[in-house]
Design an enzyme around this catalytic site. Structure first.
Site, PDB file in Angstrom:
ATOM      1  N   LYS A  14       0.834  -1.207   0.000  1.00 20.64           N
ATOM      2  CA  LYS A  14       0.000   0.000   0.000  1.00 20.64           C
ATOM      3  C   LYS A  14       0.872   1.262   0.000  1.00 20.64           C
ATOM      4  O   LYS A  14       0.592   2.207  -0.713  1.00 20.64           O
ATOM      5  CB  LYS A  14      -0.944   0.024   1.221  1.00 20.64           C
ATOM      6  CG  LYS A  14      -1.914  -1.156   1.256  1.00 20.64           C
ATOM      7  CD  LYS A  14      -2.933  -1.041   2.384  1.00 20.64           C
ATOM      8  CE  LYS A  14      -2.343  -1.187   3.774  1.00 20.64           C
ATOM      9  NZ  LYS A  14      -1.877  -2.542   4.106  1.00 20.64           N
ATOM     10  N   ARG A  89      -9.793   0.425   8.819  1.00 22.88           N
ATOM     11  CA  ARG A  89      -9.415  -0.966   9.071  1.00 22.88           C
ATOM     12  C   ARG A  89     -10.490  -1.722   9.849  1.00 22.88           C
ATOM     13  O   ARG A  89     -10.301  -2.896  10.152  1.00 22.88           O
ATOM     14  CB  ARG A  89      -8.143  -0.984   9.904  1.00 22.88           C
ATOM     15  CG  ARG A  89      -6.875  -1.363   9.143  1.00 22.88           C
ATOM     16  CD  ARG A  89      -5.734  -1.288  10.143  1.00 22.88           C
ATOM     17  NE  ARG A  89      -4.548  -1.960   9.740  1.00 22.88           N
ATOM     18  CZ  ARG A  89      -3.494  -1.385   9.156  1.00 22.88           C
ATOM     19  NH1 ARG A  89      -3.530  -0.111   8.839  1.00 22.88           N
ATOM     20  NH2 ARG A  89      -2.423  -2.096   8.905  1.00 22.88           N
ATOM     21  N   ARG A 128      11.317  -6.363   4.678  1.00 17.55           N
ATOM     22  CA  ARG A 128      11.202  -4.983   5.173  1.00 17.55           C
ATOM     23  C   ARG A 128      11.852  -4.844   6.544  1.00 17.55           C
ATOM     24  O   ARG A 128      12.383  -3.785   6.888  1.00 17.55           O
ATOM     25  CB  ARG A 128       9.721  -4.580   5.226  1.00 17.55           C
ATOM     26  CG  ARG A 128       9.495  -3.128   5.598  1.00 17.55           C
ATOM     27  CD  ARG A 128       8.066  -2.692   5.394  1.00 17.55           C
ATOM     28  NE  ARG A 128       7.146  -3.344   6.302  1.00 17.55           N
ATOM     29  CZ  ARG A 128       5.821  -3.194   6.268  1.00 17.55           C
ATOM     30  NH1 ARG A 128       5.275  -2.426   5.359  1.00 17.55           N
ATOM     31  NH2 ARG A 128       5.054  -3.821   7.124  1.00 17.55           N
ATOM     32  N   ARG A 134      11.223  -2.004  11.634  1.00 16.75           N
ATOM     33  CA  ARG A 134       9.997  -1.810  12.405  1.00 16.75           C
ATOM     34  C   ARG A 134       9.826  -2.940  13.410  1.00 16.75           C
ATOM     35  O   ARG A 134       9.990  -4.109  13.068  1.00 16.75           O
ATOM     36  CB  ARG A 134       8.791  -1.777  11.457  1.00 16.75           C
ATOM     37  CG  ARG A 134       8.387  -0.372  11.067  1.00 16.75           C
ATOM     38  CD  ARG A 134       7.343  -0.368   9.991  1.00 16.75           C
ATOM     39  NE  ARG A 134       6.156  -1.147  10.332  1.00 16.75           N
ATOM     40  CZ  ARG A 134       5.056  -1.172   9.583  1.00 16.75           C
ATOM     41  NH1 ARG A 134       5.008  -0.466   8.473  1.00 16.75           N
ATOM     42  NH2 ARG A 134       4.023  -1.896   9.941  1.00 16.75           N
ATOM     43  N   ARG A 145      -1.041  -9.862  13.173  1.00 19.71           N
ATOM     44  CA  ARG A 145      -1.617  -8.824  12.313  1.00 19.71           C
ATOM     45  C   ARG A 145      -2.548  -9.441  11.272  1.00 19.71           C
ATOM     46  O   ARG A 145      -3.586  -8.871  10.931  1.00 19.71           O
ATOM     47  CB  ARG A 145      -0.509  -8.018  11.631  1.00 19.71           C
ATOM     48  CG  ARG A 145       0.114  -6.988  12.584  1.00 19.71           C
ATOM     49  CD  ARG A 145       1.540  -6.638  12.214  1.00 19.71           C
ATOM     50  NE  ARG A 145       1.657  -5.846  11.027  1.00 19.71           N
ATOM     51  CZ  ARG A 145       2.806  -5.673  10.356  1.00 19.71           C
ATOM     52  NH1 ARG A 145       3.917  -6.264  10.782  1.00 19.71           N
ATOM     53  NH2 ARG A 145       2.846  -4.930   9.290  1.00 19.71           N
TER      54      ARG A 145
HETATM   55  P1  ADP Z   1       0.868  -2.597   7.593  1.00 15.53           P
HETATM   56  O1  ADP Z   1       0.104  -2.091   6.412  1.00 15.53           O
HETATM   57  O2  ADP Z   1       2.164  -3.220   7.232  1.00 15.53           O
HETATM   58  O3  ADP Z   1       0.032  -3.459   8.500  1.00 15.53           O
HETATM   59  P2  ADP Z   1       0.659  -0.026   8.976  1.00 15.53           P
HETATM   60  O4  ADP Z   1       1.799   0.898   9.028  1.00 15.53           O
HETATM   61  O5  ADP Z   1      -0.516   0.371   8.135  1.00 15.53           O
HETATM   62  O6  ADP Z   1       1.292  -1.396   8.502  1.00 15.53           O
HETATM   63  O7  ADP Z   1       0.094  -0.340  10.459  1.00 15.53           O
HETATM   64  C1  ADP Z   1       0.942  -0.726  11.499  1.00 15.53           C
HETATM   65  C2  ADP Z   1       0.143  -0.880  12.790  1.00 15.53           C
HETATM   66  O8  ADP Z   1      -0.441   0.381  13.142  1.00 15.53           O
HETATM   67  C3  ADP Z   1      -1.051  -1.847  12.740  1.00 15.53           C
HETATM   68  O9  ADP Z   1      -0.666  -3.178  13.000  1.00 15.53           O
HETATM   69  C4  ADP Z   1      -1.948  -1.264  13.843  1.00 15.53           C
HETATM   70  O10 ADP Z   1      -1.521  -1.641  15.134  1.00 15.53           O
HETATM   71  C5  ADP Z   1      -1.727   0.236  13.720  1.00 15.53           C
HETATM   72  N1  ADP Z   1      -2.731   0.852  12.812  1.00 15.53           N
HETATM   73  C6  ADP Z   1      -2.483   1.463  11.629  1.00 15.53           C
HETATM   74  N2  ADP Z   1      -3.613   1.910  11.071  1.00 15.53           N
HETATM   75  C7  ADP Z   1      -4.621   1.566  11.916  1.00 15.53           C
HETATM   76  C8  ADP Z   1      -6.047   1.727  11.893  1.00 15.53           C
HETATM   77  N3  ADP Z   1      -6.669   2.332  10.887  1.00 15.53           N
HETATM   78  N4  ADP Z   1      -6.753   1.233  12.946  1.00 15.53           N
HETATM   79  C9  ADP Z   1      -6.163   0.626  13.969  1.00 15.53           C
HETATM   80  N5  ADP Z   1      -4.832   0.425  14.051  1.00 15.53           N
HETATM   81  C10 ADP Z   1      -4.060   0.887  13.039  1.00 15.53           C
END
Ligand code: ADP
Length: 193
Positions: A14, A89, A128, A134, A145
């Site tokens: 993404k 999400r 990554r 991270r 996740r």
């Molecule tokens: P990825 O797409 O690799 O899962 P992100 O950077 O989008 O990584 O998200 C990393 C973490 O941040 C998620 O596992 C969650 O804990 C938190 N997070 C990100 N966006 C949201 C959201 N919209 N709602 C709840 N938690 C979120």
């Protein structure tokens, strides 16, 4: 006006595709993952709270991310369009987003989902880990996740599908080819709003 949601499981690409979309369509990027990591970096109270969830691989509470998105949206309300990356999400987040955009009469144009098999998602996440460092990019957290994704996030696809705004795109292959697939999907949906 293009209001785009880029959707997909962790590691689907993404972030990479958002960069291409921002350039092509001149959009403001709203990534909840990036916003949360910036709160953590700045040592804010919100960041401290969010970090506990993120390191565990579970979703941050809806109220936290919704108010964060509302703030950032309002700061950029005059923009020509937005790309929502990693948000919504949960169905509750999607409902809050629709309500917020409804107030401005600027609804979501479409949700594009990147389709990537689970073994490839894990491979990318471990790759990554070597580059970005991270804390949540390890196999154990990745699996948590994915459980969160399947139970809470996947229903968001059905939510936008019911509005006839959903299209999935092949997320494996050359970055440019995937991008071309995304653009074709946007073209197919953008006149419906
Ligand atoms: P990825 O797409 O690799 O899962 P992100 O950077 O989008 O990584 O998200 C990393 C973490 O941040 C998620 O596992 C969650 O804990 C938190 N997070 C990100 N966006 C949201 C959201 N919209 N709602 C709840 N938690 C979120």
């Amino acid at each position: 006006m293009l209001n785009l949601i880029l959707f997909g499981p962790p590691g689907a690409g993404k972030g990479t595709q958002s960069e291409n979309l921002i350039r092509k369509f001149n959009l403001v990027h709203l990534s909840t993952g990036d916003l949360l990591r910036s709160e953590i970096k700045n040592g804010t109270a919100l960041g401290l709270e969010a970090k506990r969830y993120m390191d565990e691989g579970v979703l941050v509470p809806d109220a936290v991310v919704i108010s964060m998105i509302e703030n950032k949206y309002n700061q950029n309300a005059e923009a020509g369009g937005f790309i929502f990356d990693g948000f919504p999400r949960t169905v509750a987040q999607a409902e809050a987003l629709d309500a917020m955009l409804g107030k401005h009469a600027k609804p979501i144009t479409c949700m594009i989902a990147l389709e990537v098999p689970n073994d490839e998602l894990l491979r990318r996440t471990l790759e990554r880990q070597k580059i970005a460092g991270r804390a949540d990019d390890n196999e154990e957290t990745f699996r948590k996740r994915m459980v969160e994704y399947e139970s809470k996030t996947r229903p968001v696809a059905e939510y936008y599908s019911a509005q006839e705004k959903f299209k999935s795109v092949q997320g494996v292959g050359e970055i440019d080819e995937i991008f071309a697939g995304i653009c074709t999907a946007i073209d197919a949906l953008k006149f419906k709003v």
